[in-house]
Design an enzyme around this catalytic site. Structure first.
Site, short mmCIF file in Angstrom:
data_model
loop_
_atom_site.label_atom_id
_atom_site.label_comp_id
_atom_site.label_asym_id
_atom_site.label_seq_id
_atom_site.Cartn_x
_atom_site.Cartn_y
_atom_site.Cartn_z
N ARG A 178 -57.09 -119.95 -41.43
CA ARG A 178 -58.14 -120.84 -42.20
C ARG A 178 -59.32 -120.93 -41.34
O ARG A 178 -59.23 -120.76 -39.99
CB ARG A 178 -57.86 -122.10 -42.51
CG ARG A 178 -56.62 -122.25 -43.29
CD ARG A 178 -56.19 -123.80 -43.53
NE ARG A 178 -54.91 -124.01 -44.25
CZ ARG A 178 -53.78 -124.00 -44.01
NH1 ARG A 178 -53.54 -124.04 -42.53
NH2 ARG A 178 -52.76 -124.22 -44.84
N LYS A 203 -53.93 -127.77 -41.12
CA LYS A 203 -53.95 -128.65 -42.28
C LYS A 203 -52.71 -129.70 -42.09
O LYS A 203 -51.53 -129.20 -41.73
CB LYS A 203 -53.86 -127.80 -43.64
CG LYS A 203 -54.29 -128.56 -44.79
CD LYS A 203 -54.30 -127.56 -45.74
CE LYS A 203 -54.58 -128.33 -47.29
NZ LYS A 203 -54.84 -127.35 -48.35
N HIS A 275 -61.37 -117.20 -46.97
CA HIS A 275 -59.97 -117.37 -47.45
C HIS A 275 -59.37 -115.89 -47.81
O HIS A 275 -58.06 -115.92 -48.06
CB HIS A 275 -60.18 -118.42 -48.58
CG HIS A 275 -58.83 -119.32 -48.70
ND1 HIS A 275 -58.79 -120.12 -47.62
CD2 HIS A 275 -57.84 -119.52 -49.19
CE1 HIS A 275 -57.60 -121.00 -47.51
NE2 HIS A 275 -57.21 -120.71 -48.78
N ARG A 278 -57.26 -114.67 -45.42
CA ARG A 278 -55.88 -114.97 -45.22
C ARG A 278 -55.04 -114.33 -46.54
O ARG A 278 -53.66 -114.23 -46.37
CB ARG A 278 -55.86 -116.45 -45.70
CG ARG A 278 -55.94 -117.38 -44.47
CD ARG A 278 -56.44 -118.77 -44.70
NE ARG A 278 -55.38 -119.47 -45.07
CZ ARG A 278 -54.12 -120.02 -44.75
NH1 ARG A 278 -54.01 -119.78 -43.23
NH2 ARG A 278 -53.37 -120.85 -45.15
N HIS A 301 -48.19 -122.81 -44.78
CA HIS A 301 -48.04 -123.41 -46.06
C HIS A 301 -46.80 -124.35 -46.15
O HIS A 301 -45.78 -123.77 -45.53
CB HIS A 301 -47.89 -121.99 -47.33
CG HIS A 301 -49.26 -121.66 -47.39
ND1 HIS A 301 -49.38 -120.22 -47.99
CD2 HIS A 301 -50.66 -121.75 -47.38
CE1 HIS A 301 -50.55 -120.03 -48.16
NE2 HIS A 301 -51.24 -120.78 -47.73
N TYR A 310 -50.84 -116.43 -52.83
CA TYR A 310 -51.93 -115.67 -52.05
C TYR A 310 -52.22 -114.39 -52.20
O TYR A 310 -53.14 -113.54 -51.70
CB TYR A 310 -51.92 -116.18 -50.80
CG TYR A 310 -52.66 -117.56 -50.35
CD1 TYR A 310 -52.20 -118.44 -51.18
CD2 TYR A 310 -53.45 -117.75 -49.22
CE1 TYR A 310 -52.93 -119.91 -50.79
CE2 TYR A 310 -54.16 -118.77 -48.91
CZ TYR A 310 -53.92 -119.97 -49.98
OH TYR A 310 -54.62 -120.99 -49.40
#
Length: 332
Positions: A178, A203, A275, A278, A301, A310
């Protein structure tokens, strides 16, 4: 009407007397947001603002200003209010956006209960909202290998410190990080011997290890020869005179966005976001036959379902995959 009870409480400030909160009590929205990772706080604050906006539409009040979600008296909401807010969200925004807002609503209501501002019955009823069903085509896109080559060529064409740093930033982004994770890397997080990066500020405060492709290792090595081995942030600010600023100051996530935008325009690449790097990373690994659980761990994730969403590979890739299947039917 409930709109009249809005109070000016910002950030983590305590609510003033008369706001409906006990004197000295923290605001539940501020408690909720403070417990999030740095990269999530802004997005959740926007979700809370959206919830207040749809509430005011339902209540017939004036449009609220930005940041009002951190001052709204959430503890006054009851099921009649939250169900009406859900209906308005369903009519106004995409299902994913609505469900993200509903998740934030449930969480802030839970903080209201934890702080003693709502009874357990009122909390459970107000939070008992199903997600909005439905789906739309996913946002974002796959970045082609030609576009990646153009971005890298734009960086390697120059000899400025800026060129070396930007090339390393883009290369690390191609490892599925990220933008906030790229910005928060320290020199100590990098091991060029095996291409290992330790993402310490991920995250939900979860650390993970990722590995750089060989070309990315070379890009980071070249940058470190310019940067030198002083402790501190891996990616440092560079002034207009192309001087590296050793201020122990991390780049912001927005600075990573700016770096990509500047290089994208210079290289003539179509609009793309950090993003999208990613998403491309996920698609490339799946193309290479890497199992979904491994890809999930590399990108950090919580659920493989998120990782699957994704995948932005072109339809031609999917069509080629289906073409490998055999249906035993012959034309008559």
């Amino acid at each position: 009407m409930m709109a009249d009870t809005l109070v000016p409480v910002a950030g983590t400030e305590l609510a003033p007397v008369g706001s409906g909160l006990p004197v000295g009590s923290p605001h539940p929205a501020a408690v909720y947001v403070a417990g999030l990772g740095e990269g999530s706080r802004r997005a959740i604050a926007r979700s809370l603002d959206l919830l207040v906006e749809v509430f005011m539409e339902v209540a017939g009040g004036p449009a609220p200003g930005r940041g009002v979600g951190l001052s709204f008296p959430w503890w006054n909401l009851r099921y009649s209010h939250t169900s009406a807010m859900r209906s308005r969200l369903q009519a106004r925004v995409a299902p994913a956006t609505a469900n993200k807002a509903l998740s934030a609503l449930r969480r802030v209501l839970k903080e209201c209960w934890r702080l003693g501002l709502m009874s357990v019955e009122d909390y459970q009823r107000a939070a008992d909202l199903p997600n909005v069903a439905g789906a739309v085509l996913p946002s974002g896109r796959d970045i082609s290998h030609g576009e990646i080559s153009a971005l890298m060529a734009d960086c390697t064409a120059g000899e400025r410190n800026l060129d070396y740093r930007d090339g390393a930033v883009l290369a690390v982004m191609l490892a599925g990080l990220r933008r906030s994770e790229v910005a928060s890397l320290s020199l100590e997080d990098v091991s060029l011997d095996d291409g290992r990066l330790v993402v310490r500020r991920a995250k939900r405060n979860k650390q993970r290890a990722v590995y750089l492709p060989m070309g990315a290792v070379a890009a980071v090595r070249d940058w470190l020869e310019r940067r030198r081995d002083m402790p501190g942030p891996l990616f440092l600010p560079i002034n207009k005179g192309d001087r590296i600023l050793y201020q122990n100051k991390f780049l912001s996530a927005q600075a990573i966005q700016v770096i990509l935008e500047r290089r994208r325009e210079s290289a003539g690449v179509a609009p793309c976001s950090p993003h999208d790097f990613r998403r491309t990373f996920v698609g490339d690994l799946l193309d290479a036959g890497v199992d979904l659980a491994t890809v999930q761990g590399l990108v950090g994730h919580a659920s493989p379902t998120t990782t699957a969403r994704y995948d932005r590979r072109p339809d031609a890739v999917k069509a080629a995959a289906v073409a490998k299947l055999h249906v035993p039917y012959s034309r008559r």
